[in-house]
Design a protein around this motif. Structure first.
Motif, short mmCIF file in Angstrom:
data_model
loop_
_atom_site.label_atom_id
_atom_site.label_comp_id
_atom_site.label_asym_id
_atom_site.label_seq_id
_atom_site.Cartn_x
_atom_site.Cartn_y
_atom_site.Cartn_z
N UNK A 184 4.51 -14.29 12.95
CA UNK A 184 4.54 -14.75 11.56
C UNK A 184 4.97 -13.59 10.67
N UNK A 185 6.10 -13.75 10.02
CA UNK A 185 6.70 -12.64 9.28
C UNK A 185 7.04 -13.08 7.86
N UNK A 186 6.59 -12.27 6.90
CA UNK A 186 6.97 -12.45 5.49
C UNK A 186 7.41 -11.10 4.97
N UNK A 187 8.71 -10.96 4.73
CA UNK A 187 9.27 -9.68 4.33
C UNK A 187 10.13 -9.87 3.08
N UNK A 188 9.86 -9.06 2.07
CA UNK A 188 10.68 -9.06 0.86
C UNK A 188 10.88 -7.62 0.42
N UNK A 189 12.10 -7.11 0.60
CA UNK A 189 12.39 -5.72 0.24
C UNK A 189 13.42 -5.59 -0.88
N UNK A 244 2.65 -9.94 13.73
CA UNK A 244 2.61 -10.53 12.39
C UNK A 244 2.89 -9.40 11.41
N UNK A 245 3.76 -9.66 10.45
CA UNK A 245 4.14 -8.63 9.49
C UNK A 245 4.23 -9.24 8.10
N UNK A 246 3.48 -8.66 7.18
CA UNK A 246 3.53 -9.06 5.77
C UNK A 246 3.93 -7.81 4.98
N UNK A 247 5.09 -7.85 4.36
CA UNK A 247 5.64 -6.64 3.74
C UNK A 247 6.34 -6.98 2.44
N UNK A 248 6.00 -6.24 1.39
CA UNK A 248 6.73 -6.34 0.13
C UNK A 248 7.11 -4.93 -0.31
N UNK A 249 8.30 -4.82 -0.85
CA UNK A 249 8.78 -3.54 -1.37
C UNK A 249 9.53 -3.77 -2.66
N UNK A 250 9.18 -3.01 -3.67
CA UNK A 250 9.92 -2.99 -4.93
C UNK A 250 10.52 -1.60 -5.06
N UNK A 251 11.82 -1.49 -4.79
CA UNK A 251 12.46 -0.19 -4.76
C UNK A 251 13.57 -0.04 -5.78
N UNK A 252 14.13 1.16 -5.85
CA UNK A 252 15.18 1.46 -6.82
C UNK A 252 16.55 0.98 -6.31
N UNK A 253 16.64 -0.33 -6.13
CA UNK A 253 17.86 -0.93 -5.61
C UNK A 253 19.03 -0.83 -6.59
N UNK A 254 18.76 -0.46 -7.84
CA UNK A 254 19.86 -0.25 -8.79
C UNK A 254 20.69 0.98 -8.40
N UNK A 255 20.10 1.85 -7.56
CA UNK A 255 20.84 3.00 -7.04
C UNK A 255 21.55 2.60 -5.75
N UNK A 256 20.77 2.32 -4.73
CA UNK A 256 21.26 1.75 -3.47
C UNK A 256 20.03 1.41 -2.64
N UNK A 257 20.22 1.06 -1.37
CA UNK A 257 19.10 0.62 -0.53
C UNK A 257 18.49 1.75 0.29
N UNK A 258 18.97 2.98 0.12
CA UNK A 258 18.54 4.07 0.99
C UNK A 258 17.04 4.33 0.90
N UNK A 259 16.51 4.52 -0.31
CA UNK A 259 15.09 4.82 -0.45
C UNK A 259 14.23 3.66 0.05
N UNK A 260 14.67 2.45 -0.24
CA UNK A 260 13.92 1.27 0.22
C UNK A 260 13.85 1.23 1.73
#
Length: 198
Positions: free
Chosen positions: A30-35, A54-70
């Motif tokens: 069961x996986x819920x991922x939002x990066x 089972x993985x539940x993951x949320x990430x709010x990152x600096x995607x206005x730069x790029x996806x590297x940090x995320x």
């Protein structure tokens, strides 16, 4: 005999990302991922599902730069959660290996949850320079961060293929299947002649 479920939660807050993650090793896929980066969500979902986690993951990152940090920070949190859930790694099979084809592409993943972090990244020339709008180096950095935080020796080899999505999918499924093998409990002791994995 009942065994305690191997589970861990990790939170990480920096100026670049805010991450909350819960990993259960004895899961049902069961996986819920939002990066915020769709390709990363897709690959994480494949890995966790094929591992049986089972993985539940949320990430709010600096995607206005790029996806590297995320990508890097998510990998660090995932590796940390795996290491925490496995604790002293007593009883685990430790080693996993998989080849999972995806259409014309084939990648090979071999790993050892040995306590000795290392990433060997081969066949990089098969990956196109840009995948889903991001430089291909992002994926090497993702796997490097994961191996480091999980204290794992991880070898990823792209054997052949043309489509970047297919190559990454082959590797992500292979990583999940190899993890499924490596984390299974098949003994009472630590699988090491020195008596510990560190």
């Amino acid at each position: 005999m009942q065994t305690v479920a191997r589970k861990a939660s990790v939170e990480r807050v920096t100026n670049e990302t805010t991450i909350a993650l819960t990993l259960t090793i004895e899961g049902e896929g069961n996986v819920r991922v939002t990066t915020g980066f769709g390709m990363l969500d897709h690959m994480l979902t494949l890995t966790a599902f094929w591992a049986g986690f089972d993985l539940d993951l949320t990430c709010n990152g600096d995607m206005h730069i790029d996806a590297h940090h995320t990508a890097e920070d998510v990998a660090l949190c995932l590796g940390q959660a795996l290491a925490t859930a496995l604790d002293d790694r007593k009883g685990i099979a430790r080693v996993g290996f998989a080849r999972v084809p995806m259409d014309e592409a084939l990648a090979e993943v071999t790993l050892d949850i040995s306590g000795r972090p290392w990433l060997e990244w081969r066949g990089d020339e098969y990956l196109p320079p840009v995948i889903a709008g991001e430089e291909k180096d992002l994926w090497r950095e993702f796997h490097k961060a994961f191996a480091s935080a999980a204290r794992m020796n991880l070898h990823v080899s792209y054997l052949y293929g043309k489509n970047g999505h297919h190559l990454l999918e082959s590797a992500s499924k292979g990583l999940g299947l190899a993890l499924r093998q490596a984390v299974r409990r098949d003994r009472q002791t630590v699988l090491s002649t020195k008596g510990s994995l560190d």
